[in-house]
Design a protein around this motif. Structure first.
Motif, PDB file in Angstrom:
ATOM      1  N   PRO A 194      41.669  37.075  43.320  1.00 30.37           N
ATOM      2  CA  PRO A 194      39.835  37.253  44.525  1.00 30.37           C
ATOM      3  C   PRO A 194      38.889  36.470  44.108  1.00 30.37           C
ATOM      4  CG  PRO A 194      40.683  39.273  43.323  1.00 30.37           C
ATOM      5  CD  PRO A 194      41.641  38.958  42.867  1.00 30.37           C
ATOM      6  N   GLY A 195      38.794  35.685  45.397  1.00 32.65           N
ATOM      7  CA  GLY A 195      38.026  34.452  45.246  1.00 32.65           C
ATOM      8  C   GLY A 195      38.093  33.491  44.632  1.00 32.65           C
ATOM      9  N   GLU A 196      39.945  33.300  44.034  1.00 28.54           N
ATOM     10  CA  GLU A 196      40.260  32.103  43.706  1.00 28.54           C
ATOM     11  C   GLU A 196      41.408  31.239  44.354  1.00 28.54           C
ATOM     12  OE1 GLU A 196      37.560  32.745  40.493  1.00 28.54           O
ATOM     13  OE2 GLU A 196      39.114  30.977  40.652  1.00 28.54           O
ATOM     14  N   GLU A 197      41.553  30.130  43.971  1.00 31.11           N
ATOM     15  CA  GLU A 197      42.616  29.655  44.720  1.00 31.11           C
ATOM     16  C   GLU A 197      43.458  30.149  43.825  1.00 31.11           C
ATOM     17  OE1 GLU A 197      39.965  24.677  45.986  1.00 31.11           O
ATOM     18  OE2 GLU A 197      41.692  25.315  44.253  1.00 31.11           O
ATOM     19  N   ARG A 198      44.342  29.560  45.231  1.00 33.53           N
ATOM     20  CA  ARG A 198      46.165  29.935  44.295  1.00 33.53           C
ATOM     21  C   ARG A 198      46.696  28.719  43.526  1.00 33.53           C
ATOM     22  NH1 ARG A 198      50.169  31.370  48.774  1.00 33.53           N
ATOM     23  NH2 ARG A 198      48.960  32.926  48.429  1.00 33.53           N
ATOM     24  N   GLU A 199      46.663  29.691  42.250  1.00 38.26           N
ATOM     25  CA  GLU A 199      46.841  28.718  40.862  1.00 38.26           C
ATOM     26  C   GLU A 199      48.402  28.819  40.606  1.00 38.26           C
ATOM     27  OE1 GLU A 199      45.594  29.768  35.908  1.00 38.26           O
ATOM     28  OE2 GLU A 199      45.755  31.276  37.671  1.00 38.26           O
ATOM     29  N   PHE A 200      49.265  27.226  39.835  1.00 40.97           N
ATOM     30  CA  PHE A 200      50.676  27.300  39.174  1.00 40.97           C
ATOM     31  C   PHE A 200      50.745  27.975  38.457  1.00 40.97           C
ATOM     32  CE2 PHE A 200      54.852  24.991  38.544  1.00 40.97           C
ATOM     33  CZ  PHE A 200      54.891  25.253  37.313  1.00 40.97           C
ATOM     34  N   VAL A 201      51.992  29.017  38.252  1.00 38.73           N
ATOM     35  CA  VAL A 201      52.355  30.157  37.280  1.00 38.73           C
ATOM     36  C   VAL A 201      53.042  29.630  36.447  1.00 38.73           C
ATOM     37  CG1 VAL A 201      53.096  32.270  36.035  1.00 38.73           C
ATOM     38  CG2 VAL A 201      51.594  31.741  38.178  1.00 38.73           C
ATOM     39  N   VAL A 202      55.015  29.068  37.177  1.00 37.62           N
ATOM     40  CA  VAL A 202      55.625  28.311  36.810  1.00 37.62           C
ATOM     41  C   VAL A 202      56.661  27.531  37.344  1.00 37.62           C
ATOM     42  CG1 VAL A 202      57.185  30.827  36.805  1.00 37.62           C
ATOM     43  CG2 VAL A 202      57.719  28.981  35.015  1.00 37.62           C
ATOM     44  N   ASN A 223      57.670  24.601  51.059  1.00 40.02           N
ATOM     45  CA  ASN A 223      57.583  25.189  52.497  1.00 40.02           C
ATOM     46  C   ASN A 223      57.986  26.237  52.655  1.00 40.02           C
ATOM     47  OD1 ASN A 223      60.015  24.258  51.365  1.00 40.02           O
ATOM     48  ND2 ASN A 223      60.346  22.989  52.891  1.00 40.02           N
ATOM     49  N   TYR A 224      58.481  27.378  51.568  1.00 35.70           N
ATOM     50  CA  TYR A 224      58.542  28.566  51.644  1.00 35.70           C
ATOM     51  C   TYR A 224      58.067  30.097  51.052  1.00 35.70           C
ATOM     52  CZ  TYR A 224      62.389  27.150  55.017  1.00 35.70           C
ATOM     53  OH  TYR A 224      63.095  25.779  55.431  1.00 35.70           O
ATOM     54  N   TRP A 225      57.432  30.531  51.549  1.00 32.70           N
ATOM     55  CA  TRP A 225      56.730  31.568  50.619  1.00 32.70           C
ATOM     56  C   TRP A 225      56.811  33.436  51.044  1.00 32.70           C
ATOM     57  CZ3 TRP A 225      52.711  29.844  46.684  1.00 32.70           C
ATOM     58  CH2 TRP A 225      52.917  28.657  46.923  1.00 32.70           C
ATOM     59  N   GLY A 226      56.698  33.804  49.686  1.00 35.62           N
ATOM     60  CA  GLY A 226      57.051  35.191  50.310  1.00 35.62           C
ATOM     61  C   GLY A 226      55.326  35.813  50.415  1.00 35.62           C
ATOM     62  N   GLN A 227      55.788  36.942  50.017  1.00 36.88           N
ATOM     63  CA  GLN A 227      54.931  37.432  50.445  1.00 36.88           C
ATOM     64  C   GLN A 227      53.924  38.177  49.710  1.00 36.88           C
ATOM     65  OE1 GLN A 227      57.990  38.906  49.812  1.00 36.88           O
ATOM     66  NE2 GLN A 227      56.762  41.483  48.909  1.00 36.88           N
ATOM     67  N   GLY A 228      53.944  38.123  48.833  1.00 37.04           N
ATOM     68  CA  GLY A 228      53.517  38.272  47.182  1.00 37.04           C
ATOM     69  C   GLY A 228      53.303  40.321  46.861  1.00 37.04           C
ATOM     70  N   THR A 229      53.121  39.641  45.811  1.00 34.11           N
ATOM     71  CA  THR A 229      53.576  40.705  44.962  1.00 34.11           C
ATOM     72  C   THR A 229      52.422  41.404  44.027  1.00 34.11           C
ATOM     73  OG1 THR A 229      54.886  42.785  43.471  1.00 34.11           O
ATOM     74  CG2 THR A 229      54.693  40.551  43.513  1.00 34.11           C
ATOM     75  N   GLN A 230      51.500  42.389  43.544  1.00 37.12           N
ATOM     76  CA  GLN A 230      50.311  42.571  43.356  1.00 37.12           C
ATOM     77  C   GLN A 230      50.718  42.944  41.931  1.00 37.12           C
ATOM     78  OE1 GLN A 230      46.654  42.401  44.140  1.00 37.12           O
ATOM     79  NE2 GLN A 230      46.322  42.695  41.935  1.00 37.12           N
ATOM     80  N   VAL A 231      49.949  41.801  40.690  1.00 41.04           N
ATOM     81  CA  VAL A 231      50.164  42.370  39.375  1.00 41.04           C
ATOM     82  C   VAL A 231      48.613  42.806  38.918  1.00 41.04           C
ATOM     83  CG1 VAL A 231      50.604  41.984  37.207  1.00 41.04           C
ATOM     84  CG2 VAL A 231      51.494  40.767  38.902  1.00 41.04           C
ATOM     85  N   THR A 232      48.049  43.543  38.460  1.00 39.11           N
ATOM     86  CA  THR A 232      46.946  44.444  37.852  1.00 39.11           C
ATOM     87  C   THR A 232      47.039  44.806  36.553  1.00 39.11           C
ATOM     88  OG1 THR A 232      46.164  44.890  39.856  1.00 39.11           O
ATOM     89  CG2 THR A 232      45.047  45.891  37.960  1.00 39.11           C
ATOM     90  N   VAL A 233      45.855  43.937  35.731  1.00 42.06           N
ATOM     91  CA  VAL A 233      46.527  44.771  33.781  1.00 42.06           C
ATOM     92  C   VAL A 233      45.012  44.667  33.099  1.00 42.06           C
ATOM     93  CG1 VAL A 233      46.539  42.777  31.651  1.00 42.06           C
ATOM     94  CG2 VAL A 233      48.039  42.789  33.808  1.00 42.06           C
ATOM     95  N   SER A 234      44.699  45.923  33.361  1.00 40.49           N
ATOM     96  CA  SER A 234      44.039  46.157  32.507  1.00 40.49           C
ATOM     97  C   SER A 234      43.137  47.299  31.580  1.00 40.49           C
ATOM     98  CB  SER A 234      44.099  48.296  32.505  1.00 40.49           C
ATOM     99  OG  SER A 234      45.176  49.200  32.443  1.00 40.49           O
ATOM    100  N   SER A 235      42.696  46.389  31.135  1.00 42.78           N
ATOM    101  CA  SER A 235      41.644  46.471  29.608  1.00 42.78           C
ATOM    102  C   SER A 235      41.566  47.295  28.699  1.00 42.78           C
ATOM    103  CB  SER A 235      39.994  44.949  29.566  1.00 42.78           C
ATOM    104  OG  SER A 235      39.884  46.738  30.453  1.00 42.78           O
TER     105      SER A 235
END
Length: 126
Positions: free
Chosen positions: A41-49, A114-126
């Motif tokens: 949230p509030g961040e730009e899309r970031e490359f992972v792999v 040029n193709y993207w999925g709908q996204g899936t939420q990953v939440t890591v709790s501390s």
């Protein structure tokens, strides 16, 4: 057209693991590379792999190197993201992407996919 469907997100404690999947269908032959990006949230899309499909060469962001592993199943047209040693800062929506990237492409640039999925939420709790 290529359709990408992600799955496998969820809530996990810090130090835990998750595996994301991205199933590709349609004219997948035109998409020679697949990648994962994430956006908090509030961040730009970031490359992972990313992975070059035909040769299996992979490219990792420094922030996930050694913790995340991308792999592919050519029969199932599916790419996987194994995420280990998760940290709270890994929390984001993870997107699968596909595009005609080849040798010399900058795999970190989302505009090249040029193709993207709908996204899936990953939440890591501390």
């Amino acid at each position: 057209q290529v359709q990408l469907v992600e799955s496998g997100g969820g809530l996990v404690q810090a130090g835990g693991s998750l595996r994301l999947s991205c199933a590709a269908s349609g004219r997948t032959a035109r998409s020679v590379a697949m990648g994962w990006f994430r956006q908090a949230p509030g961040e730009e899309r970031e490359f992972v792999v990313a992975i070059r499909w035909s040769v299996g060469i992979t490219y990792y962001a420094d922030s996930v190197q050694g913790r995340f592993t991308i792999s592919r199943d050519s029969v199932k047209n599916t790419v996987y993201l194994q995420m280990n040693s998760l940290k709270p800062e890994d929390t984001a929506v993870y997107y699968c992407a596909a595009g005609p990237l080849t040798y010399g492409s900058n795999y970190r640039v989302p505009e090249l996919y040029n193709y993207w999925g709908q996204g899936t939420q990953v939440t890591v709790s501390s």
